[in-house]
Design an enzyme around this catalytic site. Structure first.
Site: not given
Length: 383
Positions: A198, A178, A323, A149, A236, A200
């Site tokens: 992921s 990535q 991050c 990343n 949920t 996004h």
């Protein structure tokens, strides 16, 4: 605005936003409910799961929806460790993993697990021989990032996976956050047991992701309380986010197949331009690297200062991973590659998407050169 921080997050496609809105407006029922609204939501989940599985080249019952990459990594690593600790307590990973892998492993160390970190070469790449050589009779898991990343290096995932066939009790987890929609990955052909995605990172929405778990493998759930996701991940389901993720995955995979050469051309242009700049060191290898990441260091300057200077001109890049960008310490990945603290402090990451253009790259390069010249003059005056 020029947005070149796509490894941190990508801008959602308009069609993705529309899908999310429509599902939450018209199909807001709980997928676990027995009434017709619940049934419609459940059908949307089933369709999205089938679409994602087809795109990933796996079976639908091997797709488990999560909140994103960090949760998927934690679920794969901790879930495997807790379920199979009777077979061994040794985990192998690399020195260039995302914090959600590294810190999950460190938490397990506090519970009595042994963690081995495999070193990388100057290009940030591990040796498959080193990974296999670290296996002991207590090893239960190998966890490896597919695409770095921070610098974009592609790890020898397929080679490691194939060689792990000789160690049937050792599971193989790959963090593909990535790599997804940038670098093709044959999950079955690489003998992968767990694979993280992921949304996004490929123009979906934050808060959605999925974990591939090979059929027949049992892991301990980290979130208990319901029976969703085949009892592996309670809670949920985020129906709108999942449907939007399936759409984003399809659109981004189509662009990967049709636009990879153009993306690589832009990356190579940036690298070729920047390698001529004095006191600028390129950390991203030209070969065996993803087509969307360029990591460089401006020796004697601070990466965060460069990031802020470009942002004032409407150009957005980053220092290390998102991050870790607010952590003032030098990049652990760069240090693992043998980069000095001085160079690592001056590191910036330029990350593209399939929507990036050559015109944007040319403007960014010109602005970056001007910023570096200005900052160097300030540094000389202050000496």
């Amino acid at each position: 605005m020029i947005y070149f921080d796509n490894s941190a997050t990508t801008k959602p496609y308009e069609e993705v936003l529309q899908a999310f809105e429509q599902v939450n407006r018209d199909f807001f029922g709980n997928p676990s409910s027995l009434h017709v609204l619940g049934g419609r939501a459940e059908q949307l989940l089933t369709t999205a799961r089938e679409q994602i599985a087809q795109l990933a080249g796996v079976h639908a019952n091997e797709i488990y929806f999560t909140s994103g990459g960090s949760e998927s990594n934690n679920l794969a690593i901790k879930g495997t460790a807790l379920m199979h600790r009777g077979r061994g307590n040794h985990i192998i990973t690399t020195s260039v993993e995302h914090p959600s892998v590294r810190e999950a492993c460190e938490q397990l160390r506090m519970l009595g697990f042994e963690i081995t970190y495999i070193d990388v070469d100057q290009n940030g790449r591990v040796s498959a021989d080193d990974v296999i050589g670290a296996i002991t009779d207590k090893t239960i898991l190998v966890s490896m990032i597919h695409v770095s990343n921070e610098v974009g290096t592609i790890q020898p995932v397929k080679e490691v996976g194939q060689r792990l066939k000789d160690f049937p009790k050792v599971f193989f987890h790959v963090d593909n956050v990535q790599g997804a929609c940038k670098v093709a990955l044959d999950i079955y052909g690489s003998n992968i047991d767990f694979c993280t995605f992921s949304a996004h990172k490929f123009h979906g929405l934050k808060g959605s992701g999925f974990l591939f778990i090979k059929k027949g493998i049992k892991i301990a759930p980290l979130i208990s309380g319901g029976h969703q996701e085949q009892n592996v991940r309670s809670g949920t389901e985020n129906t709108g986010g999942i449907v939007a993720m399936a759409k984003a995955f399809r659109m981004s995979e189509d662009k990967r197949k049709s636009n990879s050469e153009s993306l690589l051309e832009i990356r190579n242009f940036i690298m070729n331009q920047l390698k001529e700049v004095p006191n600028l060191v390129i950390h991203t290898p030209k070969d065996n690297a993803a087509p969307h990441i360029v990591n460089v260091s401006a020796v004697g300057l601070k990466g965060e200062v460069i990031v802020h200077a470009l942002a004032e001109q409407g150009i957005f890049i980053s220092t290390t991973s998102a991050c870790s960008s607010k952590d003032k310490t030098p990049s652990g990945t760069l240090k693992a590659m043998g980069v000095s603290d001085e160079e690592a402090t001056g590191a910036i990451r330029i990350s593209l998407s399939h929507n990036s253009t050559m015109e944007e790259a040319k403007e960014m390069v010109q602005s970056l050169k001007q910023v570096l010249d200005r900052l160097k003059k300030v540094m000389r005056r202050n000496k």
